[in-house]
Design an enzyme around this catalytic site. Structure first.
Site, PDB file in Angstrom:
ATOM      1  N   TRP A 101     -41.048  58.452 -56.856  1.00 24.16           N
ATOM      2  CA  TRP A 101     -41.417  59.703 -56.171  1.00 24.16           C
ATOM      3  C   TRP A 101     -42.778  59.576 -55.513  1.00 24.16           C
ATOM      4  CZ3 TRP A 101     -37.183  61.816 -55.226  1.00 24.16           C
ATOM      5  CH2 TRP A 101     -36.176  61.956 -56.180  1.00 24.16           C
ATOM      6  N   ASP A 171     -47.554  66.563 -57.730  1.00 24.14           N
ATOM      7  CA  ASP A 171     -46.106  66.766 -57.823  1.00 24.14           C
ATOM      8  C   ASP A 171     -45.817  66.974 -59.306  1.00 24.14           C
ATOM      9  OD1 ASP A 171     -43.363  66.619 -58.009  1.00 24.14           O
ATOM     10  OD2 ASP A 171     -43.170  64.688 -56.973  1.00 24.14           O
ATOM     11  N   LYS A 195     -35.647  71.109 -62.452  1.00 17.84           N
ATOM     12  CA  LYS A 195     -35.898  70.412 -63.706  1.00 17.84           C
ATOM     13  C   LYS A 195     -36.310  71.400 -64.793  1.00 17.84           C
ATOM     14  CE  LYS A 195     -35.768  66.593 -61.077  1.00 17.84           C
ATOM     15  NZ  LYS A 195     -36.530  66.009 -59.978  1.00 17.84           N
TER      16      LYS A 195
HETATM   17  C1  LIG Z   1     -36.685  65.338 -58.816  1.00 21.28           C
HETATM   18  C2  LIG Z   1     -38.038  65.006 -58.333  1.00 21.28           C
HETATM   19  C3  LIG Z   1     -38.374  65.022 -56.969  1.00 21.28           C
HETATM   20  C4  LIG Z   1     -37.360  65.297 -55.883  1.00 21.28           C
HETATM   21  O1  LIG Z   1     -36.991  66.606 -55.867  1.00 21.28           O
HETATM   22  P1  LIG Z   1     -35.970  67.175 -54.754  1.00 21.28           P
HETATM   23  O2  LIG Z   1     -35.994  68.629 -55.085  1.00 21.28           O
HETATM   24  O3  LIG Z   1     -34.664  66.509 -54.958  1.00 21.28           O
HETATM   25  O4  LIG Z   1     -36.538  66.883 -53.415  1.00 21.28           O
HETATM   26  C5  LIG Z   1     -39.679  64.752 -56.615  1.00 21.28           C
HETATM   27  N1  LIG Z   1     -40.605  64.466 -57.535  1.00 21.28           N
HETATM   28  C6  LIG Z   1     -40.335  64.427 -58.868  1.00 21.28           C
HETATM   29  C7  LIG Z   1     -41.411  64.113 -59.841  1.00 21.28           C
HETATM   30  C8  LIG Z   1     -39.034  64.693 -59.296  1.00 21.28           C
HETATM   31  O5  LIG Z   1     -38.748  64.650 -60.603  1.00 21.28           O
END
Ligand SMILES: *Cc1c(COP(=O)(O)O)cnc(C)c1O
Length: 359
Positions: A101, A171, A195
């Site tokens: 990511w 993030d 999540k």
């Molecule tokens: C799942 C995830 C993403 C991607 O998320 P999307 O909503 O599919 O764009 C980005 N960063 C982290 C840390 C993630 O766990």
């Protein structure tokens, strides 16, 4: 059909209580005579929903009043571009590479300015969080970017870098609301909902007001934080139903005692699995102990066939989505806020049993 223990990395398990409320309200929300799915986002009802959802998130994270909370679309992935599009003013940012990511975020940022990669753990398949030396931080960077929890590898920062006046951007997709963070330490936090907050379709952005500026005129309207901030996330139709369900999850979390209570549960819950992994002669954790995630726990047996047998038999017993990410292999148990402690205890019992039978 009985509900399973779902260890999916995302979209992932939601609290049963929340799903029951969604079921009860699906045809007729609070005597409105209609479903939240059918409501105008300009209605007083939806206004009440989004206002309350924002207030509850502000309470849960103690978000200071000089921060805006936005509910956007496009997933966390769109934030990989929105962050540099809006925040790269001088054209330079520091990034730490802690996994897939981060790498995606880095490659988007490179389209908009100079990216300085301060540290990386790629040489060891991201099994740890690299040490950061403040002397290497760029004092003139527009921002400093980290991924607080690395969903695929199961690592997390246990200490935030001190970036001084440079805004810290995080993030937090896979560990928002799982442990206490001091929001005032960040310039911007973003997280996809699927999540730890709700269903896929909404991404929460928490941004300090002084960072909400006029973007370059070429930046598409919908990709400007300012537009969303000025229109309370309703410049266009927001993901209404996903926001509503996040609101129910926030209420559930508040009732449970908020983030400090959740963190305590998460620490105890993760410890059950980590203690067993440290004890087991068959299953091994794959990441540096000091950087272990509370949310995503990868492990292996060291034998691919045995891993496959384990995943198959676990699924037959109702422990599903335990297959590790294809880049890491083995197994991964994602134990987000909504995974009950009983689920982890039951998984460990199953693992013990499997270990005994397959010695
Ligand atoms: C799942 C995830 C993403 C991607 O998320 P999307 O909503 O599919 O764009 C980005 N960063 C982290 C840390 C993630 O766990």
């Amino acid at each position: 059909m009985k509900r399973v223990y779902n260890f999916s990395a995302g979209p992932s398990v939601l609290p049963v209580e929340v799903l029951e409320t969604v079921r009860d309200e699906v045809l007729n929300w609070h005597d409105s005579g209609m479903s939240v799915m059918e409501m105008s986002h300009r209605s007083k009802w939806f206004d009440e929903i989004i206002t309350r959802t924002e207030e509850d998130l502000r309470d849960l994270m103690a978000i200071p009043s000089n921060y805006k909370v936005l509910f956007l679309q496009g997933g966390a992935t769109t934030q990989f571009s929105m962050v540099p599009m809006n925040l790269m003013r001088k054209g330079k940012a520091d990034y730490v590479n802690t996994g897939a990511w981060s790498k995606k975020a880095i490659s988007e940022a490179r389209k908009f300015g100079k990216v300085n990669i301060l540290a990386s753990s790629e040489e060891s398949t991201f099994t740890y969080i690299p040490e950061l030396d403040p002397k290497t931080f760029s004092a003139d960077a527009d921002y400093f970017y980290i991924t607080t929890n690395n969903t695929i590898y199961g690592t997390r920062y246990t200490k935030l870098p001190d970036t001084g006046n440079v805004p810290l951007v995080a993030d937090m997709s896979s560990n928002i609301l799982s442990e206490v963070y001091d929001v005032s330490k960040f310039g911007l936090i973003f997280a996809g909902a699927q999540k730890n907050m709700g269903p896929a379709g909404v991404t929460v952005v928490i941004i300090r007001e002084d960072l909400v500026n006029d973007a370059h005129p070429e930046v598409p309207t919908l990709l400007q934080y300012k537009i969303h901030a000025e229109n309370r996330s309703m410049y266009n139709t927001p993901p209404c139903y996903a926001i509503y369900i996040c609101g129910l999850v926030f209420k559930w979390l508040k009732k449970l005692g908020g983030v400090p209570a959740m963190q305590k549960i998460n620490e105890e819950k993760a410890k059950i699995l980590y203690d067993y992994l440290d004890d087991s002669s068959m299953f091994k954790g794959t990441v540096a102990k000091k950087d272990r995630s509370l949310m995503n726990i990868p492990f292996v047996t060291g034998d691919k066939d045995l891993d496959a047998k384990f995943i198959k038999e676990a699924a037959e017993r109702g422990f599903v989505n335990l297959k590790g990410h294809r880049s890491v292999g083995g197994m991964r148990a994602s134990i987000y806020n909504a995974m009950p402690t009983e689920g982890v205890k039951a998984l460990v019992e199953f693992m013990k049993d499997f270990e005994m039978k397959n010695k």
